[in-house]
Design an enzyme around this catalytic site. Structure first.
Site, mmCIF file in Angstrom:
data_model
loop_
_atom_site.group_PDB
_atom_site.id
_atom_site.type_symbol
_atom_site.label_atom_id
_atom_site.label_comp_id
_atom_site.label_asym_id
_atom_site.label_seq_id
_atom_site.Cartn_x
_atom_site.Cartn_y
_atom_site.Cartn_z
ATOM 1 N N ARG A 226 3.724 8.226 -4.485
ATOM 2 C CA ARG A 226 3.522 6.780 -4.278
ATOM 3 C C ARG A 226 4.207 5.971 -5.382
ATOM 4 O O ARG A 226 4.239 6.386 -6.543
ATOM 5 C CB ARG A 226 2.008 6.485 -4.195
ATOM 6 C CG ARG A 226 1.407 7.176 -2.975
ATOM 7 C CD ARG A 226 -0.054 6.928 -2.844
ATOM 8 N NE ARG A 226 -0.355 5.533 -2.605
ATOM 9 C CZ ARG A 226 -1.596 5.051 -2.582
ATOM 10 N NH1 ARG A 226 -2.624 5.850 -2.794
ATOM 11 N NH2 ARG A 226 -1.790 3.781 -2.348
ATOM 12 N N GLN B 79 -3.895 -3.699 -6.706
ATOM 13 C CA GLN B 79 -3.760 -2.686 -7.765
ATOM 14 C C GLN B 79 -2.771 -3.166 -8.820
ATOM 15 O O GLN B 79 -3.004 -3.007 -10.020
ATOM 16 C CB GLN B 79 -3.307 -1.361 -7.156
ATOM 17 C CG GLN B 79 -4.401 -0.741 -6.294
ATOM 18 C CD GLN B 79 -4.009 0.572 -5.661
ATOM 19 O OE1 GLN B 79 -2.888 1.040 -5.808
ATOM 20 N NE2 GLN B 79 -4.941 1.174 -4.938
ATOM 21 N N ARG C 45 1.159 5.507 6.722
ATOM 22 C CA ARG C 45 0.162 5.360 7.799
ATOM 23 C C ARG C 45 0.752 4.842 9.103
ATOM 24 O O ARG C 45 0.157 5.052 10.158
ATOM 25 C CB ARG C 45 -0.975 4.432 7.348
ATOM 26 C CG ARG C 45 -1.882 5.118 6.362
ATOM 27 C CD ARG C 45 -3.094 4.318 5.971
ATOM 28 N NE ARG C 45 -3.912 5.134 5.090
ATOM 29 C CZ ARG C 45 -4.737 4.667 4.172
ATOM 30 N NH1 ARG C 45 -4.868 3.367 4.005
ATOM 31 N NH2 ARG C 45 -5.449 5.493 3.431
ATOM 32 N N LYS D 256 -15.607 1.787 -2.955
ATOM 33 C CA LYS D 256 -14.745 2.603 -3.831
ATOM 34 C C LYS D 256 -14.014 1.721 -4.845
ATOM 35 O O LYS D 256 -14.001 2.026 -6.035
ATOM 36 C CB LYS D 256 -13.741 3.374 -2.952
ATOM 37 C CG LYS D 256 -12.758 4.221 -3.706
ATOM 38 C CD LYS D 256 -12.223 5.351 -2.859
ATOM 39 C CE LYS D 256 -11.219 4.925 -1.805
ATOM 40 N NZ LYS D 256 -9.854 4.707 -2.323
ATOM 41 N N LYS E 224 0.823 4.144 1.447
ATOM 42 C CA LYS E 224 -0.592 4.456 1.193
ATOM 43 C C LYS E 224 -0.743 5.964 0.999
ATOM 44 O O LYS E 224 0.239 6.644 0.742
ATOM 45 C CB LYS E 224 -1.445 3.941 2.358
ATOM 46 C CG LYS E 224 -1.458 2.429 2.440
ATOM 47 C CD LYS E 224 -2.100 1.851 1.201
ATOM 48 C CE LYS E 224 -1.849 0.374 1.072
ATOM 49 N NZ LYS E 224 -2.282 -0.155 -0.217
ATOM 50 N N ASP F 256 -6.476 -1.617 4.484
ATOM 51 C CA ASP F 256 -7.003 -0.258 4.648
ATOM 52 C C ASP F 256 -7.606 -0.031 6.029
ATOM 53 O O ASP F 256 -7.977 1.091 6.369
ATOM 54 C CB ASP F 256 -8.058 0.030 3.567
ATOM 55 C CG ASP F 256 -7.423 0.136 2.197
ATOM 56 O OD1 ASP F 256 -6.205 0.392 2.122
ATOM 57 O OD2 ASP F 256 -8.135 -0.053 1.188
ATOM 58 N N ARG G 256 -8.165 8.203 5.623
ATOM 59 C CA ARG G 256 -8.413 7.184 6.655
ATOM 60 C C ARG G 256 -7.789 7.571 8.003
ATOM 61 O O ARG G 256 -8.301 7.201 9.045
ATOM 62 C CB ARG G 256 -7.927 5.806 6.195
ATOM 63 C CG ARG G 256 -8.690 5.319 4.964
ATOM 64 C CD ARG G 256 -8.582 3.844 4.733
ATOM 65 N NE ARG G 256 -8.879 3.531 3.342
ATOM 66 C CZ ARG G 256 -10.102 3.456 2.816
ATOM 67 N NH1 ARG G 256 -11.158 3.670 3.557
ATOM 68 N NH2 ARG G 256 -10.270 3.184 1.537
HETATM 69 C C1 S3P Z 1 -7.104 -1.302 -3.672
HETATM 70 C C2 S3P Z 1 -6.049 -2.084 -3.265
HETATM 71 C C3 S3P Z 1 -5.227 -1.783 -2.080
HETATM 72 C C4 S3P Z 1 -5.926 -0.814 -1.148
HETATM 73 C C5 S3P Z 1 -6.514 0.350 -1.882
HETATM 74 C C6 S3P Z 1 -7.539 -0.118 -2.896
HETATM 75 C C7 S3P Z 1 -7.835 -1.657 -4.897
HETATM 76 O O1 S3P Z 1 -4.008 -1.192 -2.498
HETATM 77 O O2 S3P Z 1 -5.023 -0.365 -0.161
HETATM 78 O O3 S3P Z 1 -7.145 1.252 -0.980
HETATM 79 O O4 S3P Z 1 -8.925 -1.089 -5.151
HETATM 80 O O5 S3P Z 1 -7.348 -2.509 -5.636
HETATM 81 P P1 S3P Z 1 -2.733 -2.071 -2.929
HETATM 82 O O6 S3P Z 1 -3.066 -2.852 -4.116
HETATM 83 O O7 S3P Z 1 -1.644 -1.060 -3.206
HETATM 84 O O8 S3P Z 1 -2.414 -2.904 -1.725
#
Ligand code: S3P
Length: 439
Positions: free
Chosen positions: A124, A171, A348, A25, A344, A317, A391
């Protein structure tokens, strides 16, 4: 009263087979966003067709990026970073990755847009991206640190920044990097806690001027990204459900082919090995800079373990399914440093501890830790409130393969955000999972 179709899982036979899990993803979303900034056409093979990815695809189409689905690939007609003002609000649904990455990219593009999402995404935190973007001098409005976010064309008044990331978040890091693609000069990011580096890998693969030395990332713009073919590996986070299910099943052996093995995603393998898991990696290779391999996993007698906070971003995750593994392991497991789990798709730490304790698992919950007292036999039988978190839903359905009584989840729709074929894939392996009509 309205009837709801949901899912029920029950004691399962051995799981056996050779499978491909759904595509990644995180990398799928990045492939669409980053190829839209190339000048020319990119073919993306094995794009994950899940809701989170399709929502990002629709957003790009609303920004007048042409994307066509062909037999075996998606073709993205990149416009070198130019987008048109969208006619409607950009709706990212449930996708934190989609909205945070696009907020970065759009905030330094010559575009005016409003970014929003579903109820879960709207709760969020967005301050973590708004703060560094404001340091870059972009024009941005937000709803007190939450969505919707509005970005405005500020006629290239933005500036490069030196930013230290206090939270281990890919992210946030990716948001800054994508914003920096349009910011003349060198943007520097210092990562205190390293996180998944899919954005850095893809940008470099497509020719960006990006260097990484220890925990410092430097991106110098302007960049002219070259379109190349991209192939998306299997999603390790989806593979995690299969891995744990096979480990806990008797007389089971499954091979998962072409799974992404990015170091910052595979902390679960390290933890499971400490728990006595029988897992081996074969056929390591590379898809557009990402490490990929086949994972062979066999039934194992898991034992409890202690997981400290330094591994959190490499495992972020996978905690929900790891809590299920710990529930059926012999002995106590302890997990520390879990604050990020609270922001999240649901909180969670709360949703998993509620679901597990309601189904008989003995545990002790702290402000940022959990202690799980594993037992070979767990009761089950009580409906799981998933809090609309894919999840949590999938982890507790796996729980139902091993508990004395079946597990029913309150709703199943959100599983489509990452793993639309979850039920069919497990049925094909031999698991007992079926539709269930709830009153
Ligand atoms: C992701 C980063 C993670 C992860 C999310 C996908 C990404 O989040 O939990 O499911 O694709 O960069 P965070 O950057 O908030 O930790």
């Amino acid at each position: 009263m309205k009837k709801t179709i949901t899912l029920k899982s029950s004691k399962s036979k051995p799981l056996n087979g050779i499978i491909n899990v759904p595509s990644d993803k995180s990398i799928s979303i990045r492939s669409l966003i980053i190829s839209s900034t190339c000048l020319g056409n990119t073919k993306v093979f094995k794009l994950l067709e899940s809701e989170d990815v399709i929502n990002t695809l629709k957003v790009l189409k609303n920004l007048k990026i042409k994307i066509i689905k062909k037999n075996s690939y998606y073709e993205v007609f990149g416009q070198g970073g130019f987008f048109s003002d969208p006619q409607k609000i950009l709706d990212f649904g449930n996708s934190g990755t989609g909205v945070r990455l696009m907020a970065g990219l759009l905030s330094t593009s010559e575009v005016n847009a409003t970014l929003s999402g579903d109820q879960s995404l709207s709760s969020r935190p967005m301050k973590r991206i708004v703060d560094p973007l404001q340091e870059m001098n972009v024009s941005i409005k937000h709803n007190d640190g939450f969505l919707p976010i509005k970005v405005f064309n500020n006629n290239n008044q933005h500036v490069p920044i030196n930013h230290t990331l206090n939270v281990g978040s890919a992210q946030v890091k990716s948001c800054i990097l994508l914003a920096a693609l349009n910011v003349k000069g060198t943007t520097k990011i210092v990562e205190k806690i390293p996180s998944r580096d899919h954005t850095e890998i893809m940008l470099k693969f497509l020719g960006a001027n990006l260097v990484k030395e220890k925990n410092v990332i430097k991106l110098t713009s302007p960049n002219f990204l070259e379109p190349k073919e991209l192939r998306i590996p299997g999603d390790f986070s989806s593979a995690a459900f299969v891995i744990v299910a096979v480990l806990l099943s008797k007389k089971s052996k499954v091979k998962l082919k072409d799974v992404g093995l990015n170091y910052y995603r595979t902390g679960l393998l390290d933890v499971l090995k400490k728990m006595n898991a029988n897992i081996s990696i074969k056929n390591r290779r590379n898809f557009n800079g990402e490490v990929v391999g086949d994972i062979e996993v066999e039934s194992s007698n898991l034992v409890g373990t202690v997981v400290n906070k330094n591994i959190v971003p490499r495992l972020i995750d996978e905690y929900p399914i790891l809590f299920v593994a710990a529930s059926f392991a012999s002995g106590v497991s302890e997990f520390y440093g879990l604050n990020e789990l609270k922001v999240k798709e649901s909180n969670r730490l709360a949703s998993m501890s509620n679901a597990l304790s309601k189904n008989g698992v003995k545990l002790k919950l702290g402000h940022d830790f959990i202690k799980i007292f594993g037992e070979k036999k767990q009761e089950g039988g009580n409906q799981v409130e998933t809090e609309s978190d894919h999840r949590v839903a999938m982890s507790m359905l796996i729980f139902g393969f091993f508990s004395n009584k079946s597990i029913v989840i309150d709703e199943m729709e959100m599983i489509k955000t990452s793993f639309p074929t979850f039920k069919e894939l497990f049925q094909n392996l031999g698991a007992k999972i079926e539709y269930f009509q709830k009153l």
